[in-house]
Design a protein around this motif. Structure first.
Motif, PDB file in Angstrom:
ATOM      1  N   HIS A  71      -2.369   4.780 -13.341  1.00 13.05           N
ATOM      2  CA  HIS A  71      -3.175   5.871 -13.908  1.00 13.05           C
ATOM      3  C   HIS A  71      -2.429   7.204 -13.752  1.00 13.05           C
ATOM      4  O   HIS A  71      -1.841   7.465 -12.708  1.00 13.05           O
ATOM      5  CB  HIS A  71      -4.530   5.946 -13.175  1.00 13.05           C
ATOM      6  CG  HIS A  71      -5.490   6.891 -13.813  1.00 13.05           C
ATOM      7  ND1 HIS A  71      -5.720   8.148 -13.314  1.00 13.05           N
ATOM      8  CD2 HIS A  71      -6.253   6.778 -14.921  1.00 13.05           C
ATOM      9  CE1 HIS A  71      -6.605   8.757 -14.084  1.00 13.05           C
ATOM     10  NE2 HIS A  71      -6.951   7.943 -15.066  1.00 13.05           N
ATOM     11  N   LYS A  93     -12.904  13.716 -18.003  1.00 14.45           N
ATOM     12  CA  LYS A  93     -11.673  13.744 -17.190  1.00 14.45           C
ATOM     13  C   LYS A  93     -11.621  15.087 -16.489  1.00 14.45           C
ATOM     14  O   LYS A  93     -11.357  15.211 -15.311  1.00 14.45           O
ATOM     15  CB  LYS A  93     -10.438  13.634 -18.092  1.00 14.45           C
ATOM     16  CG  LYS A  93     -10.190  12.284 -18.649  1.00 14.45           C
ATOM     17  CD  LYS A  93      -8.885  12.259 -19.412  1.00 14.45           C
ATOM     18  CE  LYS A  93      -8.859  13.268 -20.547  1.00 14.45           C
ATOM     19  NZ  LYS A  93      -7.696  13.116 -21.431  1.00 14.45           N
ATOM     20  N   ARG A  97     -13.967  16.875 -21.402  1.00 15.07           N
ATOM     21  CA  ARG A  97     -12.813  16.192 -22.003  1.00 15.07           C
ATOM     22  C   ARG A  97     -12.873  14.697 -21.706  1.00 15.07           C
ATOM     23  O   ARG A  97     -12.549  14.269 -20.610  1.00 15.07           O
ATOM     24  CB  ARG A  97     -11.510  16.803 -21.488  1.00 15.07           C
ATOM     25  CG  ARG A  97     -11.295  18.210 -22.024  1.00 15.07           C
ATOM     26  CD  ARG A  97     -10.061  18.844 -21.422  1.00 15.07           C
ATOM     27  NE  ARG A  97      -8.882  18.027 -21.618  1.00 15.07           N
ATOM     28  CZ  ARG A  97      -8.131  17.561 -20.631  1.00 15.07           C
ATOM     29  NH1 ARG A  97      -8.434  17.789 -19.380  1.00 15.07           N
ATOM     30  NH2 ARG A  97      -7.060  16.859 -20.893  1.00 15.07           N
ATOM     31  N   HIS A  99     -11.902  10.573 -22.097  1.00  6.92           N
ATOM     32  CA  HIS A  99     -10.656   9.812 -22.251  1.00  6.92           C
ATOM     33  C   HIS A  99     -10.394   9.556 -23.738  1.00  6.92           C
ATOM     34  O   HIS A  99     -11.307   9.539 -24.553  1.00  6.92           O
ATOM     35  CB  HIS A  99     -10.746   8.493 -21.491  1.00  6.92           C
ATOM     36  CG  HIS A  99     -10.469   8.627 -20.034  1.00  6.92           C
ATOM     37  ND1 HIS A  99     -11.422   9.036 -19.133  1.00  6.92           N
ATOM     38  CD2 HIS A  99      -9.333   8.431 -19.312  1.00  6.92           C
ATOM     39  CE1 HIS A  99     -10.885   9.074 -17.922  1.00  6.92           C
ATOM     40  NE2 HIS A  99      -9.619   8.720 -17.999  1.00  6.92           N
ATOM     41  N   SER A 100      -9.128   9.333 -24.066  1.00  2.79           N
ATOM     42  CA  SER A 100      -8.721   9.163 -25.465  1.00  2.79           C
ATOM     43  C   SER A 100      -9.105   7.764 -25.971  1.00  2.79           C
ATOM     44  O   SER A 100      -9.350   6.859 -25.169  1.00  2.79           O
ATOM     45  CB  SER A 100      -7.205   9.305 -25.562  1.00  2.79           C
ATOM     46  OG  SER A 100      -6.603   8.263 -24.822  1.00  2.79           O
TER      47      SER A 100
HETATM   48  C1  HEM Z   1     -13.677   6.674 -13.933  1.00  2.00           C
HETATM   49  C2  HEM Z   1     -12.846   7.410 -13.253  1.00  2.00           C
HETATM   50  C3  HEM Z   1     -11.679   8.103 -13.893  1.00  2.00           C
HETATM   51  C4  HEM Z   1     -11.394   9.410 -13.759  1.00  2.00           C
HETATM   52  C5  HEM Z   1     -12.156  10.440 -12.926  1.00  2.00           C
HETATM   53  C6  HEM Z   1     -10.219   9.666 -14.566  1.00  2.00           C
HETATM   54  C7  HEM Z   1      -9.610  10.894 -14.683  1.00  2.00           C
HETATM   55  C8  HEM Z   1      -8.520  11.154 -15.447  1.00  2.00           C
HETATM   56  C9  HEM Z   1      -7.830  12.407 -15.467  1.00  2.00           C
HETATM   57  C10 HEM Z   1      -8.188  13.640 -14.610  1.00  2.00           C
HETATM   58  C11 HEM Z   1      -6.815  12.279 -16.327  1.00  2.00           C
HETATM   59  C12 HEM Z   1      -5.796  13.398 -16.484  1.00  2.00           C
HETATM   60  C13 HEM Z   1      -4.886  13.586 -17.442  1.00  2.00           C
HETATM   61  C14 HEM Z   1      -5.516  14.371 -18.575  1.00  2.00           C
HETATM   62  O1  HEM Z   1      -5.896  15.535 -18.352  1.00  2.00           O
HETATM   63  O2  HEM Z   1      -5.557  13.819 -19.698  1.00  2.00           O
HETATM   64  C15 HEM Z   1      -6.879  10.943 -16.912  1.00  2.00           C
HETATM   65  C16 HEM Z   1      -6.059  10.451 -17.887  1.00  2.00           C
HETATM   66  C17 HEM Z   1      -6.043   9.141 -18.315  1.00  2.00           C
HETATM   67  N1  HEM Z   1      -6.815   8.126 -17.833  1.00  2.00           N
HETATM   68 FE1  HEM Z   1      -8.308   8.299 -16.503  1.00  2.00          FE
HETATM   69  N2  HEM Z   1      -9.828   8.504 -15.164  1.00  2.00           N
HETATM   70  C18 HEM Z   1     -10.685   7.510 -14.774  1.00  2.00           C
HETATM   71  C19 HEM Z   1     -10.620   6.189 -15.120  1.00  2.00           C
HETATM   72  C20 HEM Z   1      -9.688   5.643 -15.968  1.00  2.00           C
HETATM   73  C21 HEM Z   1      -9.606   4.240 -16.312  1.00  2.00           C
HETATM   74  C22 HEM Z   1     -10.520   3.166 -15.749  1.00  2.00           C
HETATM   75  C23 HEM Z   1      -8.589   4.109 -17.220  1.00  2.00           C
HETATM   76  C24 HEM Z   1      -8.067   2.884 -17.965  1.00  2.00           C
HETATM   77  C25 HEM Z   1      -8.262   1.635 -17.610  1.00  2.00           C
HETATM   78  C26 HEM Z   1      -8.040   5.434 -17.450  1.00  2.00           C
HETATM   79  C27 HEM Z   1      -7.000   5.722 -18.312  1.00  2.00           C
HETATM   80  C28 HEM Z   1      -6.474   6.969 -18.497  1.00  2.00           C
HETATM   81  C29 HEM Z   1      -5.435   7.267 -19.495  1.00  2.00           C
HETATM   82  C30 HEM Z   1      -4.782   6.274 -20.443  1.00  2.00           C
HETATM   83  C31 HEM Z   1      -5.182   8.645 -19.369  1.00  2.00           C
HETATM   84  C32 HEM Z   1      -4.192   9.469 -20.234  1.00  2.00           C
HETATM   85  C33 HEM Z   1      -4.976  10.452 -21.080  1.00  2.00           C
HETATM   86  C34 HEM Z   1      -5.924   9.779 -22.065  1.00  2.00           C
HETATM   87  O3  HEM Z   1      -5.477   8.844 -22.770  1.00  2.00           O
HETATM   88  O4  HEM Z   1      -7.102  10.188 -22.129  1.00  2.00           O
HETATM   89  N3  HEM Z   1      -8.719   6.329 -16.668  1.00  2.00           N
HETATM   90  N4  HEM Z   1      -7.922  10.266 -16.337  1.00  2.00           N
END
Ligand code: HEM
Length: 281
Positions: A71, A93, A97, A99-100
């Motif tokens: 991640h 996020k 904002r 997730h994409s």
């Molecule tokens: C549920 C708790 C989660 C939190 C609090 C969280 C938080 C974040 C944050 C702060 C970013 C920062 C980068 C940005 O500003 O774009 C991010 C990006 C990202 N996260 Fe998470 N995330 C979580 C769960 C997940 C899970 C479960 C996945 C995939 C299985 C995931 C996939 C991604 C991906 C691919 C990005 C790159 C930016 C995007 O595609 O939106 N995240 N996440």
């Protein structure tokens, strides 16, 4: 003649073989669909660590243990939500904002079941779990009206309006009353924005890109530059935050005269998307 009979026999065996493997494949699919199981909040809570990290997001339960090290943040950001209903975190996020779409597709690879309450009834998220089931079944329009998310946060709007644009270099314009006001260029890579630049930015005959620093309207140009920096590296859906410019720039109304017009920038970017890829990376 014998040769012909032999070939026909081999062809017959081959077709039986194909039938058997198609059958095996389709029952594999059925098995994996059948693997989906009901998981309660109590069971979810048992997987609250880096060794076993499950999350419930909008009704699905995901075992993301293997994904945690990949991640794109410090591990703590995502570990904090293990064992919990995490729709709110997933949709924000940072505030407003989500997730994409690419992240959503990735998430589906980790699905292991659906979240249910103690009676086995599906739970959509922590909040809707408390709704009586008739209310959960109401048509989408009514749900949307009841929730009324802002355009910056409405994921249905984002999906419906953007589709799945290809990676490439884009150019788009916003024109009003015969005047080109915004001409913007940007690149898309894996659904994320980069190299966002104004080729032209004008209003009522004033060319903002050529303004001197002491010009009254110079701060408006600075605000627009701030937009391009803010969008860098963001998923495409983040453009909808510009409907609420205060999310993106400080002092939105701190200047007299014209101020940032996020809607025009969104319009120009969507014009670029409608035109399609201008040139390939
Ligand atoms: C549920 C708790 C989660 C939190 C609090 C969280 C938080 C974040 C944050 C702060 C970013 C920062 C980068 C940005 O500003 O774009 C991010 C990006 C990202 N996260 Fe998470 N995330 C979580 C769960 C997940 C899970 C479960 C996945 C995939 C299985 C995931 C996939 C991604 C991906 C691919 C990005 C790159 C930016 C995007 O595609 O939106 N995240 N996440």
């Amino acid at each position: 003649m014998n040769k012909i009979a032999y070939s026909a026999f081999i062809a017959f065996l081959a077709s039986i073989g194909t039938l058997v493997s198609v059958q095996a494949l389709s029952s594999d699919e059925a098995d994996s669909a059948g693997d989906e199981r009901d998981i309660t909040l109590d069971e979810l809570a048992e997987h609250a660590s880096a060794e076993s990290c499950w999350k419930a997001i909008h009704g699905g339960v995901y075992d993301i243990t293997d994904y945690v090290p990949d991640h794109p943040t410090e591990e703590e950001v995502i570990l904090e939500w293990c064992g919990r209903e995490s729709s709110e975190a997933w949709d924000n996020k940072s505030p407003g904002r989500p997730h994409s779409p690419a992240a959503e597709r990735q998430l589906e690879n980790y699905r292991i079941g659906r979240l249910v309450d103690d009676q086995g009834e599906p739970l959509e998220s922590a909040d809707t779990g408390e709704l009586p089931s008739e209310e959960q079944d109401q048509p989408m329009e009514q749900e949307a009206a009841a929730a009324a998310p802002s355009p910056a946060e409405d994921q249905r709007l984002h999906r419906a309006m953007l589709g799945q644009p290809l990676d490439g270099h884009y150019r788009g314009v916003f024109t009003d009353r015969g005047e080109i006001q915004v001409n913007i260029t940007f690149d898309l890579r894996d659904g994320h924005l980069s190299d966002v630049n104004f080729r032209h930015l004008a209003y009522r005959g004033v060319d903002y890109l050529t303004l001197e620093e002491d010009a009254d309207l110079y701060p408006v140009m600075v605000q627009h530059r701030r937009i391009t920096e803010w969008l860098e590296g963001e998923p495409l859906t983040s453009i909808f935050a510009l409907y609420e410019p205060e999310r993106v720039v400080d002092e939105v109304d701190g200047f007299s005269g014209a101020t940032l017009r996020g809607a025009k920038v969104i319009s120009a970017m969507r014009d670029g998307l409608n035109r399609g890829v201008y040139s390939w990376p």
